[in-house]
Design a protein around this motif. Structure first.
Motif, PDB file in Angstrom:
ATOM      1  N   ALA A 128       3.028 -24.087 -41.108  1.00  0.00           N
ATOM      2  CA  ALA A 128       3.756 -24.981 -42.018  1.00  0.00           C
ATOM      3  C   ALA A 128       5.181 -25.208 -41.540  1.00  0.00           C
ATOM      4  O   ALA A 128       5.724 -26.317 -41.667  1.00  0.00           O
ATOM      5  CB  ALA A 128       3.756 -24.409 -43.428  1.00  0.00           C
ATOM      6  N   ASP A 129       5.791 -24.174 -40.978  1.00  0.00           N
ATOM      7  CA  ASP A 129       7.180 -24.270 -40.533  1.00  0.00           C
ATOM      8  C   ASP A 129       7.385 -25.317 -39.441  1.00  0.00           C
ATOM      9  O   ASP A 129       8.489 -25.856 -39.294  1.00  0.00           O
ATOM     10  CB  ASP A 129       7.671 -22.910 -40.015  1.00  0.00           C
ATOM     11  N   ILE A 130       6.322 -25.606 -38.665  1.00  0.00           N
ATOM     12  CA  ILE A 130       6.484 -26.553 -37.564  1.00  0.00           C
ATOM     13  C   ILE A 130       5.650 -27.822 -37.767  1.00  0.00           C
ATOM     14  O   ILE A 130       5.520 -28.625 -36.847  1.00  0.00           O
ATOM     15  CB  ILE A 130       6.112 -25.898 -36.218  1.00  0.00           C
ATOM     16  N   SER A 131       5.088 -27.982 -38.952  1.00  0.00           N
ATOM     17  CA  SER A 131       4.322 -29.190 -39.272  1.00  0.00           C
ATOM     18  C   SER A 131       5.206 -30.167 -40.041  1.00  0.00           C
ATOM     19  O   SER A 131       6.077 -29.754 -40.802  1.00  0.00           O
ATOM     20  CB  SER A 131       3.091 -28.840 -40.107  1.00  0.00           C
ATOM     21  N   GLU A 132       4.976 -31.449 -39.845  1.00  0.00           N
ATOM     22  CA  GLU A 132       5.820 -32.459 -40.480  1.00  0.00           C
ATOM     23  C   GLU A 132       5.408 -32.769 -41.914  1.00  0.00           C
ATOM     24  O   GLU A 132       6.226 -33.243 -42.694  1.00  0.00           O
ATOM     25  CB  GLU A 132       5.805 -33.746 -39.650  1.00  0.00           C
ATOM     26  N   ASN A 133       4.155 -32.534 -42.264  1.00  0.00           N
ATOM     27  CA  ASN A 133       3.711 -32.904 -43.601  1.00  0.00           C
ATOM     28  C   ASN A 133       2.778 -31.845 -44.172  1.00  0.00           C
ATOM     29  O   ASN A 133       1.653 -32.129 -44.542  1.00  0.00           O
ATOM     30  CB  ASN A 133       3.000 -34.257 -43.556  1.00  0.00           C
ATOM     31  N   PRO A 134       3.242 -30.579 -44.250  1.00  0.00           N
ATOM     32  CA  PRO A 134       2.376 -29.538 -44.808  1.00  0.00           C
ATOM     33  C   PRO A 134       2.336 -29.622 -46.328  1.00  0.00           C
ATOM     34  O   PRO A 134       3.131 -30.327 -46.955  1.00  0.00           O
ATOM     35  CB  PRO A 134       3.057 -28.252 -44.355  1.00  0.00           C
ATOM     36  N   CYS A 135       1.394 -28.921 -46.892  1.00  0.00           N
ATOM     37  CA  CYS A 135       1.322 -28.809 -48.344  1.00  0.00           C
ATOM     38  C   CYS A 135       0.776 -27.431 -48.667  1.00  0.00           C
ATOM     39  O   CYS A 135       0.452 -26.647 -47.777  1.00  0.00           O
ATOM     40  CB  CYS A 135       0.417 -29.892 -48.931  1.00  0.00           C
ATOM     41  N   GLY A 136       0.668 -27.128 -49.946  1.00  0.00           N
ATOM     42  CA  GLY A 136       0.091 -25.859 -50.344  1.00  0.00           C
ATOM     43  C   GLY A 136      -1.386 -25.797 -49.993  1.00  0.00           C
ATOM     44  O   GLY A 136      -2.053 -26.829 -49.824  1.00  0.00           O
ATOM     45  N   VAL A 137      -1.910 -24.587 -49.868  1.00  0.00           N
ATOM     46  CA  VAL A 137      -3.321 -24.404 -49.541  1.00  0.00           C
ATOM     47  C   VAL A 137      -3.879 -23.210 -50.296  1.00  0.00           C
ATOM     48  O   VAL A 137      -3.146 -22.313 -50.723  1.00  0.00           O
ATOM     49  CB  VAL A 137      -3.550 -24.181 -48.026  1.00  0.00           C
ATOM     50  N   HIS A 138      -5.208 -23.223 -50.446  1.00  0.00           N
ATOM     51  CA  HIS A 138      -5.911 -22.023 -50.904  1.00  0.00           C
ATOM     52  C   HIS A 138      -6.750 -21.498 -49.744  1.00  0.00           C
ATOM     53  O   HIS A 138      -7.458 -22.256 -49.070  1.00  0.00           O
ATOM     54  CB  HIS A 138      -6.824 -22.296 -52.098  1.00  0.00           C
ATOM     55  N   ILE A 139      -6.643 -20.198 -49.509  1.00  0.00           N
ATOM     56  CA  ILE A 139      -7.349 -19.541 -48.412  1.00  0.00           C
ATOM     57  C   ILE A 139      -8.440 -18.655 -48.992  1.00  0.00           C
ATOM     58  O   ILE A 139      -8.161 -17.772 -49.804  1.00  0.00           O
ATOM     59  CB  ILE A 139      -6.384 -18.681 -47.574  1.00  0.00           C
ATOM     60  N   GLU A 140      -9.678 -18.901 -48.572  1.00  0.00           N
ATOM     61  CA  GLU A 140     -10.792 -18.034 -48.980  1.00  0.00           C
ATOM     62  C   GLU A 140     -11.332 -17.327 -47.734  1.00  0.00           C
ATOM     63  O   GLU A 140     -11.736 -17.976 -46.769  1.00  0.00           O
ATOM     64  CB  GLU A 140     -11.911 -18.827 -49.647  1.00  0.00           C
ATOM     65  N   ILE A 141     -11.339 -16.002 -47.778  1.00  0.00           N
ATOM     66  CA  ILE A 141     -11.744 -15.203 -46.620  1.00  0.00           C
ATOM     67  C   ILE A 141     -13.081 -14.532 -46.912  1.00  0.00           C
ATOM     68  O   ILE A 141     -13.245 -13.857 -47.928  1.00  0.00           O
ATOM     69  CB  ILE A 141     -10.695 -14.130 -46.295  1.00  0.00           C
ATOM     70  N   THR A 142     -14.022 -14.748 -46.021  1.00  0.00           N
ATOM     71  CA  THR A 142     -15.306 -14.054 -46.101  1.00  0.00           C
ATOM     72  C   THR A 142     -15.283 -12.941 -45.070  1.00  0.00           C
ATOM     73  O   THR A 142     -15.259 -13.191 -43.864  1.00  0.00           O
ATOM     74  CB  THR A 142     -16.479 -15.009 -45.823  1.00  0.00           C
ATOM     75  N   LYS A 143     -15.274 -11.713 -45.557  1.00  0.00           N
ATOM     76  CA  LYS A 143     -15.070 -10.548 -44.696  1.00  0.00           C
ATOM     77  C   LYS A 143     -16.410  -9.958 -44.244  1.00  0.00           C
ATOM     78  O   LYS A 143     -17.271  -9.635 -45.061  1.00  0.00           O
ATOM     79  CB  LYS A 143     -14.287  -9.461 -45.434  1.00  0.00           C
ATOM     80  N   HIS A 144     -16.529  -9.807 -42.921  1.00  0.00           N
ATOM     81  CA  HIS A 144     -17.673  -9.108 -42.342  1.00  0.00           C
ATOM     82  C   HIS A 144     -17.237  -8.038 -41.341  1.00  0.00           C
ATOM     83  O   HIS A 144     -17.982  -7.092 -41.087  1.00  0.00           O
ATOM     84  CB  HIS A 144     -18.611 -10.098 -41.651  1.00  0.00           C
TER      85      HIS A 144
END
Length: 340
Positions: free
Chosen positions: A118-134
């Protein structure tokens, strides 16, 4: 970053550049990207003395194996890039108690990875991260690093940042020494603190059986225990500069029998000292016919080398009959890549 792929431009089939940053019609609905990234084992691992900067130099042979983390990231249009939430998917295959230990705040490596992009992107926004752990948690297989690598790739795609592998790897190295390898995948030699990577030829998959533990080991604690064991024995340790040539020759040949005598991990004694039950697991696997065995990284996951896929399945069955959870895997496999 290549100026022809500057963030905030979209390259069309006609070759024209269509500006979309700030255009409210662009991406009015959430977008979702899913990335798969592999866990790793260290087929060879030498550790140098503790350095003044608090790190240890290593000479490692990494091997990405077919046990994957999956990270799905969904944009939240119109929200600031700092609005990042994270959850663990119910499809995760690991023990619920261990899953509950995963931080769901800004200390999570996937969240930190998203913020870096996000720090180096010109048009970032919020996100939701879903992690599937194996990949085992605190298991010496780089599961958290795989999550971070997957998040880097996903956010780069979602925000059209256009980063090269080298640029993603540079960001990944800020998060941990294993993150660049989770991006690269395959087989590689790691020097420095493990982040100086050189791809190794390994055209033929080798077969392994992994036995996870129902507990984790802290990597800093394992390294600290190694330092104490060395100090108590008076061992003089040199800074490692290379891996053994026999390891690389065996990987090039895809020859499990040739690789077996070269498997080595300096951290194994420390891991076994902290978790003595690992010695029994190692002995049981060798008794069941494994070509060789070792603790993976800082442990406590144990890896057994098999002759071929059928032997790996038989070995996994024998270990399961002895009361262990055992997974047959192969490697090398590809690094972090988009699957959806």
């Amino acid at each position: 970053m290549d100026s022809s792929k500057k963030a905030g431009t979209r390259h069309t089939a006609s070759g024209t550049v269509d500006p979309f940053v700030g255009d409210p019609a662009w991406a009015p609905t959430p977008r979702r990207v899913k990335v798969r990234a592999p866990g790793k084992i260290n087929a060879f691992f030498r550790v140098g003395p503790l350095r003044e900067d608090g790190y240890h130099g290593v000479a490692s042979t990494y091997l990405a194996v077919s046990l994957y983390e999956e990270v799905a990231i969904t944009t939240k249009p119109g929200t600031p890039a700092t609005d990042i939430t994270v959850s663990i998917s119910p499809e995760s295959s690991l023990d619920a108690e261990l899953l509950a230990s995963i931080p769901l705040d800004a200390s999570n490596l996937a969240v930190r990875a998203a913020l870096l992009v996000a720090d180096i992107s010109e048009n970032p926004c919020g996100v939701h991260i879903e992690i599937t752990k194996h990949v085992p948690i605190a298991g010496g297989m780089g599961g958290g690093s795989a999550d971070a690598a997957a998040a880097l790739v996903a956010c780069d795609s979602l925000w059209h940042t256009g980063l090269s592998w080298e640029e993603l790897s540079q960001l990944g190295s800020e998060l941990g020494a294993d993150v660049p390898f989770a991006l690269l995948g395959g087989a590689a030699v790691g020097l420095g603190i493990g982040d100086q990577l050189t791809a190794a030829l390994a055209p033929t998959p080798l077969h392994w059986v992994l036995v996870p533990a129902d507990y984790g080991l802290s990597t800093p604690v394992v390294y600290g225990t190694l330092d104490k064991l060395r100090a108590s024995s008076g061992a003089e340790v040199a800074e490692p500069g290379e891996v053994e040539a026999g390891v690389l020759a065996a990987l090039r040949a895809g020859d499990a029998h040739a690789l077996a005598p070269w498997l080595h991990n300096d951290l194994q004694a420390a891991a076994v000292s902290l978790a003595p039950g690992l010695a029994d697991v190692l002995a049981q696997g060798e008794g069941a016919g494994a070509l060789a065995s070792l603790v993976s990284g800082s442990g406590p996951t144990v890896a057994f080398l098999a002759v071929d896929a059928a032997h790996a399945e038989d070995l996994a069955a024998a270990l399961t009959a002895n009361g262990h959870e055992a997974w047959a895997v192969e490697g090398p496999v590809h690094g972090a890549h988009i699957v959806l």
